[in-house]
Motif scaffolding. Structure first.
Motif, mmCIF file in Angstrom:
data_model
loop_
_atom_site.group_PDB
_atom_site.id
_atom_site.type_symbol
_atom_site.label_atom_id
_atom_site.label_comp_id
_atom_site.label_asym_id
_atom_site.label_seq_id
_atom_site.Cartn_x
_atom_site.Cartn_y
_atom_site.Cartn_z
ATOM 1 N N ASN A 1 14.909 0.197 -2.664
ATOM 2 C CA ASN A 1 15.466 -0.277 -3.929
ATOM 3 C C ASN A 1 15.212 -1.759 -4.170
ATOM 4 O OD1 ASN A 1 17.249 -0.422 -1.668
ATOM 5 N ND2 ASN A 1 18.964 -0.952 -2.996
ATOM 6 N N SER A 2 14.361 -2.362 -3.347
ATOM 7 C CA SER A 2 13.968 -3.752 -3.561
ATOM 8 C C SER A 2 12.470 -3.882 -3.811
ATOM 9 C CB SER A 2 14.366 -4.606 -2.348
ATOM 10 O OG SER A 2 14.154 -5.976 -2.582
ATOM 11 N N GLN B 1 5.326 -7.693 -1.998
ATOM 12 C CA GLN B 1 6.076 -7.033 -3.065
ATOM 13 C C GLN B 1 5.307 -5.782 -3.458
ATOM 14 O OE1 GLN B 1 9.048 -8.540 -4.168
ATOM 15 N NE2 GLN B 1 9.476 -6.567 -5.151
ATOM 16 N N SER B 2 5.971 -4.637 -3.420
ATOM 17 C CA SER B 2 5.277 -3.366 -3.553
ATOM 18 C C SER B 2 5.451 -2.770 -4.940
ATOM 19 C CB SER B 2 5.801 -2.386 -2.503
ATOM 20 O OG SER B 2 5.251 -1.101 -2.674
ATOM 21 N N LEU B 3 4.747 -1.647 -5.154
ATOM 22 C CA LEU B 3 5.008 -0.808 -6.309
ATOM 23 C C LEU B 3 6.391 -0.178 -6.164
ATOM 24 C CD1 LEU B 3 1.547 0.995 -6.722
ATOM 25 C CD2 LEU B 3 2.484 -0.822 -8.154
ATOM 26 N N PRO B 4 6.963 0.388 -7.240
ATOM 27 C CA PRO B 4 8.341 0.880 -7.190
ATOM 28 C C PRO B 4 8.589 1.941 -6.126
ATOM 29 C CG PRO B 4 7.593 0.710 -9.464
ATOM 30 C CD PRO B 4 6.400 0.466 -8.595
ATOM 31 N N TYR B 5 9.732 1.807 -5.467
ATOM 32 C CA TYR B 5 10.265 2.777 -4.525
ATOM 33 C C TYR B 5 9.346 3.081 -3.352
ATOM 34 C CZ TYR B 5 13.405 3.332 -8.470
ATOM 35 O OH TYR B 5 14.277 3.078 -9.498
ATOM 36 N N PRO B 6 9.022 2.064 -2.541
ATOM 37 C CA PRO B 6 8.276 2.336 -1.308
ATOM 38 C C PRO B 6 9.175 3.055 -0.304
ATOM 39 C CG PRO B 6 8.984 0.053 -1.354
ATOM 40 C CD PRO B 6 9.367 0.644 -2.674
ATOM 41 N N SER B 7 8.691 4.151 0.262
ATOM 42 C CA SER B 7 9.543 4.956 1.137
ATOM 43 C C SER B 7 9.003 5.093 2.554
ATOM 44 C CB SER B 7 9.751 6.347 0.532
ATOM 45 O OG SER B 7 8.499 6.965 0.273
ATOM 46 N N GLY B 8 7.693 5.303 2.699
ATOM 47 C CA GLY B 8 7.120 5.520 4.022
ATOM 48 C C GLY B 8 6.174 4.410 4.410
ATOM 49 N N ILE B 9 6.071 4.146 5.723
ATOM 50 C CA ILE B 9 5.196 3.074 6.206
ATOM 51 C C ILE B 9 4.588 3.471 7.544
ATOM 52 C CG2 ILE B 9 7.008 1.835 7.475
ATOM 53 C CD1 ILE B 9 5.692 -0.795 6.431
ATOM 54 N N ALA C 1 4.446 4.714 -2.053
ATOM 55 C CA ALA C 1 5.458 4.414 -3.060
ATOM 56 C C ALA C 1 5.738 5.705 -3.820
ATOM 57 C CB ALA C 1 4.977 3.319 -4.001
ATOM 58 N N GLU C 2 6.956 6.214 -3.669
ATOM 59 C CA GLU C 2 7.255 7.572 -4.124
ATOM 60 C C GLU C 2 7.007 7.770 -5.621
ATOM 61 O OE1 GLU C 2 10.940 10.793 -4.055
ATOM 62 O OE2 GLU C 2 11.337 8.648 -3.834
ATOM 63 N N ALA D 1 5.766 5.765 -7.871
ATOM 64 C CA ALA D 1 4.472 5.273 -8.352
ATOM 65 C C ALA D 1 3.351 6.216 -7.932
ATOM 66 C CB ALA D 1 4.199 3.871 -7.807
ATOM 67 N N GLU D 2 3.700 7.210 -7.095
ATOM 68 C CA GLU D 2 2.752 8.207 -6.602
ATOM 69 C C GLU D 2 1.484 7.539 -6.064
ATOM 70 O OE1 GLU D 2 2.532 10.946 -10.033
ATOM 71 O OE2 GLU D 2 3.696 12.319 -8.785
ATOM 72 N N SER D 3 1.692 6.648 -5.086
ATOM 73 C CA SER D 3 0.567 5.851 -4.585
ATOM 74 C C SER D 3 0.592 5.738 -3.071
ATOM 75 C CB SER D 3 0.608 4.438 -5.183
ATOM 76 O OG SER D 3 0.452 4.470 -6.577
ATOM 77 N N LEU D 4 -0.600 5.793 -2.482
ATOM 78 C CA LEU D 4 -0.843 5.435 -1.092
ATOM 79 C C LEU D 4 -1.553 4.094 -1.105
ATOM 80 C CD1 LEU D 4 -1.325 5.861 1.996
ATOM 81 C CD2 LEU D 4 -3.372 7.160 1.367
ATOM 82 N N LEU D 5 -0.983 3.114 -0.395
ATOM 83 C CA LEU D 5 -1.513 1.757 -0.434
ATOM 84 C C LEU D 5 -1.809 1.242 0.963
ATOM 85 C CD1 LEU D 5 1.308 1.889 -2.459
ATOM 86 C CD2 LEU D 5 0.048 -0.039 -3.427
ATOM 87 N N ARG D 6 -2.613 0.165 0.998
ATOM 88 C CA ARG D 6 -2.932 -0.479 2.264
ATOM 89 C C ARG D 6 -3.064 -1.982 2.028
ATOM 90 N NH1 ARG D 6 -8.652 0.768 4.362
ATOM 91 N NH2 ARG D 6 -9.111 -1.126 3.190
ATOM 92 N N CYS D 7 -2.650 -2.753 3.028
ATOM 93 C CA CYS D 7 -2.878 -4.198 2.994
ATOM 94 C C CYS D 7 -3.058 -4.678 4.426
ATOM 95 C CB CYS D 7 -1.722 -4.940 2.302
ATOM 96 S SG CYS D 7 -0.171 -4.961 3.222
ATOM 97 N N ASN D 8 -3.433 -5.946 4.568
ATOM 98 C CA ASN D 8 -3.519 -6.555 5.886
ATOM 99 C C ASN D 8 -2.115 -6.810 6.426
ATOM 100 O OD1 ASN D 8 -6.322 -6.539 5.664
ATOM 101 N ND2 ASN D 8 -6.381 -8.623 4.832
ATOM 102 N N MET D 9 -2.001 -7.090 7.709
ATOM 103 C CA MET D 9 -0.698 -7.270 8.330
ATOM 104 C C MET D 9 0.085 -8.424 7.726
ATOM 105 S SD MET D 9 -0.696 -4.837 10.610
ATOM 106 C CE MET D 9 0.510 -5.154 11.861
ATOM 107 N N ASP D 10 -0.614 -9.390 7.145
ATOM 108 C CA ASP D 10 0.068 -10.521 6.524
ATOM 109 C C ASP D 10 0.336 -10.300 5.036
ATOM 110 O OD1 ASP D 10 -2.459 -10.689 5.464
ATOM 111 O OD2 ASP D 10 -2.873 -12.725 6.190
ATOM 112 N N GLY D 11 0.025 -9.105 4.530
ATOM 113 C CA GLY D 11 0.284 -8.794 3.132
ATOM 114 C C GLY D 11 -0.878 -9.048 2.203
#
Length: 275
Positions: free
Chosen positions: A72-73, A93-101, A114-115, A117-127
């Motif tokens: 919720n953040s 800062q993610s897309l709405p409602y990130p749930s799994g990592i 992000a539930e 937003a229906e998205s699978l995302l990736r970033c580096n460890m530092d964001g």
């Protein structure tokens, strides 16, 4: 001779007890905090106080950080563990409602879903270098088999999607018929998946290709299961405010490890060996 036989039997029984038991640490989240439960002592420690829904955690064994999305953040944060300095650091800062990592320490990547937003995302460890990889349907959980380079994603009302890290060879290997799933974990040693149906509390297991589906446990507890973690011969899970442990063998009797005052929303079983 009799004394020697009795002594050998005592030693054998002691060894069997040690090999069948589990000692270690379980991290779990509630809306109010990230908690640490020590199985050896039964002690519970508040690691981080916070007021967010946290439905997943994962650990970077190389740099020693716990990562988790705040539902919720709309962000992902981390803190050093084990450490006395557990100040939360916002990673992205993610897309709405990130749930799994899921953390890929080998390649310095974070994957998350992000539930809504229906998205699978990736970033580096530092964001840095955030990218949207694909758009699964209402994804809620992601787990990585780092050795064989497979990812497993729970589409909460559909099933479990299996894919290579480069998004090839995608297929749905488990179907949720008239049910919803909010928690799943993988056992890379035995190459099996474990999940809990939200509608009736049944704990299920299948191989990595979706075959040999088994019911491990029928909890008869609906709408209370958001957390599961697997390590060794045991499955750790939450039923509302209870933290429990059960053997992987179907028909085993669960053991209540701890009763919290708040609902438990995620579990991470900390493996001190880093394997």
């Amino acid at each position: 001779m009799e004394v020697q036989i009795v002594l050998c039997l005592c030693v054998l029984l002691h060894c069997q007890k040690l090999t069948s038991s589990f000692t270690g640490t379980i991290l779990y989240s509630t809306y109010n905090a990230i908690m640490e439960f020590d199985i050896d002592t039964g002690n519970v420690t508040v690691l981080v106080e916070q007021s967010h829904y946290v439905y997943a955690m994962d650990y970077d064994y190389k740099n020693r950080f716990i990562y988790f999305p705040r539902y919720n953040s709309d962000d992902i944060v981390r803190f050093a563990y084990p450490s006395k300095n557990r100040t939360l650091q916002r990673v992205i800062q993610s897309l709405p409602y990130p749930s799994g990592i899921a953390v890929d320490s080998t390649n310095d990547h974070i994957y998350w879903v992000a539930e809504y937003a229906e998205s699978l995302l990736r970033c580096n460890m530092d964001g840095s270098n955030e990218i949207v990889l694909s758009t699964p349907s209402y994804p809620f959980v992601i787990r990585l088999d780092l050795t064989n380079r497979w990812m497993y994603i729970v589409e909460r009302n559909i099933g479990i999607l299996k894919s290579r890290f480069d998004l090839t060879e995608k297929e749905t290997i488990a179907n949720f018929v008239s049910s919803t799933v909010y928690c799943m974990d993988i056992d890379t040693a035995e190459q099996r998946l474990y999940w809990i149906r939200h509608d009736n509390g049944d704990m299920k297991s299948a191989t990595f290709n979706g075959s040999d589906v088994k019911t491990i446990l029928s909890t008869n507890s609906a709408n209370n299961t958001y957390a599961i973690g697997v390590l060794g011969s045991n499955v750790f899970y939450a039923d509302n405010k209870q933290l429990l442990m059960v053997a992987k063998t179907p028909g085993s009797t669960p053991t209540v490890l701890y009763n919290d005052t708040s609902r438990i929303d995620s579990i991470y079983v900390f493996n001190q060996s880093g394997m």
